[in-house]
Motif scaffolding. Structure first.
Motif, PDB file in Angstrom:
ATOM      1  N   LEU A 125       0.822  -1.204   0.000  1.00 54.48           N
ATOM      2  CA  LEU A 125       0.000   0.000   0.000  1.00 54.48           C
ATOM      3  C   LEU A 125       0.860   1.260   0.000  1.00 54.48           C
ATOM      4  N   PRO A 126       0.371   2.364  -0.567  1.00 51.05           N
ATOM      5  CA  PRO A 126       1.086   3.639  -0.428  1.00 51.05           C
ATOM      6  C   PRO A 126       1.140   4.026   1.045  1.00 51.05           C
ATOM      7  N   GLY A 137       1.044   6.688   2.700  1.00 54.30           N
ATOM      8  CA  GLY A 137       0.134   7.704   3.236  1.00 54.30           C
ATOM      9  C   GLY A 137      -1.326   7.338   3.168  1.00 54.30           C
ATOM     10  N   SER A 138      -1.653   6.145   2.691  1.00 57.93           N
ATOM     11  CA  SER A 138      -3.056   5.769   2.514  1.00 57.93           C
ATOM     12  C   SER A 138      -3.719   5.409   3.838  1.00 57.93           C
ATOM     13  N   ARG A 139      -5.037   5.433   3.849  1.00 62.09           N
ATOM     14  CA  ARG A 139      -5.800   5.114   5.049  1.00 62.09           C
ATOM     15  C   ARG A 139      -5.519   3.692   5.521  1.00 62.09           C
ATOM     16  N   ALA A 179      -2.889   1.868   4.974  1.00 59.01           N
ATOM     17  CA  ALA A 179      -1.507   1.708   5.430  1.00 59.01           C
ATOM     18  C   ALA A 179      -1.332   2.248   6.843  1.00 59.01           C
ATOM     19  N   ARG A 180      -2.040   3.327   7.172  1.00 59.33           N
ATOM     20  CA  ARG A 180      -1.891   3.936   8.507  1.00 59.33           C
ATOM     21  C   ARG A 180      -2.585   3.130   9.597  1.00 59.33           C
ATOM     22  N   GLU A 224     -10.963  -5.457   1.737  1.00 53.65           N
ATOM     23  CA  GLU A 224     -10.513  -4.065   1.742  1.00 53.65           C
ATOM     24  C   GLU A 224      -9.597  -3.783   0.560  1.00 53.65           C
ATOM     25  N   GLU A 250      -9.449  -1.174  -3.687  1.00 53.69           N
ATOM     26  CA  GLU A 250      -8.416  -0.265  -4.182  1.00 53.69           C
ATOM     27  C   GLU A 250      -8.088  -0.576  -5.645  1.00 53.69           C
ATOM     28  N   GLY A 308       1.436   6.262  -5.337  1.00 53.89           N
ATOM     29  CA  GLY A 308       0.013   6.405  -5.076  1.00 53.89           C
ATOM     30  C   GLY A 308      -0.893   6.009  -6.217  1.00 53.89           C
ATOM     31  N   ALA A 351      -2.742  -0.169  -5.296  1.00 58.13           N
ATOM     32  CA  ALA A 351      -2.213  -1.132  -4.338  1.00 58.13           C
ATOM     33  C   ALA A 351      -1.909  -2.427  -5.082  1.00 58.13           C
TER      34      ALA A 351
END
Length: 301
Positions: free
Chosen positions: A170-171, A173-175, A177-178, A187, A191, A235, A238
């Motif tokens: 995943l990037p 900064g993605s939701r 990934a965090r 999920e 993407e 970005g 995924a």
């Protein structure tokens, strides 16, 4: 005329490189000497070894494929016999094929270990997709392959090294990934997907989605692990991957997440044909392959 090792080496080099010019450069001899050697062998056998198309790569005939496998066996046995003056059995030459996405992860480590452990061992390698590796094993161009066990025929023996689980990339900064914890295929399927588009690989990487009735949108297709990771880092989507990136190329712009569901695993194997001669050189290299995979397991842990 008797068949010499020189003729067999010229023949094998031509088959490997696809032209007499490239074979001459590889062996540091003149191009005419390669052409003469091929003609001598074809005269002896009274059958063509190569199909010759003007301006195209020289390709083996069916007869040539069979003779190349025999030539490889003879050359391998000769190399094993030609130890150095001290009787060092770790001298010799071996040809290995590596699945394209695995090569950046394991091949540099294998080559380093071979150089450190067996300095007189000469290792030649080629990268290819799963279908190419199978063809090269059957044709005798390579003695062993480091690859995934996907649809291999029964006449290829496999030594299991590891079973690798898929993971989501995943990037950073993605939701997703965090968020802490593992990643669900449901999920990930929401993407835009970047798919490794190689024979057999594409089907295997889509299988976990299909297993749960999911059909993600394939936004981009890549033929290398590096490109897929670079696209995720920017970005663009995924990815669902099997092969881990080498430790030296880990970047902070992407995050790897284990998949929550219990899904398919990919066997990582050393593959050889059942009839292949197991030379001392190939056994030494196989030892380095095993060690490289174990080292990668420890690093990932």
């Amino acid at each position: 005329m008797r068949v010499s090792l020189r003729l067999l080496r010229y023949f094998a080099a031509t088959a490997e490189t696809g032209s007499t010019t490239a074979a001459a450069r590889l062996l540091n001899v003149s191009q005419p000497s390669i052409s003469v050697a091929i003609r001598e062998l074809e005269t002896l056998f009274e059958e063509a070894l190569f199909a010759r198309d003007v301006g195209a790569r020289m390709t083996l005939t069916r007869f040539g494929v069979r003779k190349l496998a025999e030539a490889r066996h003879i050359l391998g046995a000769a190399t094993a016999f030609e130890v150095d003056k001290s009787g060092d059995a770790s001298a010799g030459e071996v040809q290995i094929g590596v699945f394209r996405t695995l090569a950046p992860v394991y091949l540099p480590v294998v080559l380093r270990m071979a150089r450190e452990r067996y300095p007189k061992l000469s290792v030649r390698f080629v990268e290819g997709d799963l279908a190419q590796l199978e063809d090269w094993l059957h044709g005798g161009q390579i003695e062993l392959a480091l690859t995934y066990d996907v649809g291999m025929p029964d006449d290829i023996e496999r030594e299991l090294l590891a079973e690798l689980r898929p993971y989501g990339l995943l990037p950073a900064g993605s939701r997703l990934a965090r968020r802490k914890g593992s990643l669900s295929l449901h999920e990930l399927a929401q993407e835009p997907l970047i798919l490794i588009d190689l024979p057999h690989s594409r089907e295997f990487l889509m299988a976990p989605f299909w297993q749960f009735g999911l059909q993600p949108e394939v936004r981009y297709r890549a033929t290398s692990l590096e490109l897929a990771r670079g696209m995720v880092a920017n970005g663009l989507g995924a990815a669902l991957l099997i092969t881990q990136a080498p430790a030296s190329s880990q970047v902070t712009a992407v995050v790897e997440k284990p998949i929550r569901e219990d899904t398919v695993r990919q066997p990582l194997v050393i593959a050889r044909t059942a009839r292949a001669t197991r030379t001392r050189a190939s056994e030494l290299l196989a030892e380095c392959v095993r060690a490289a995979v174990e080292e990668a397991k420890i690093q990932r842990a």
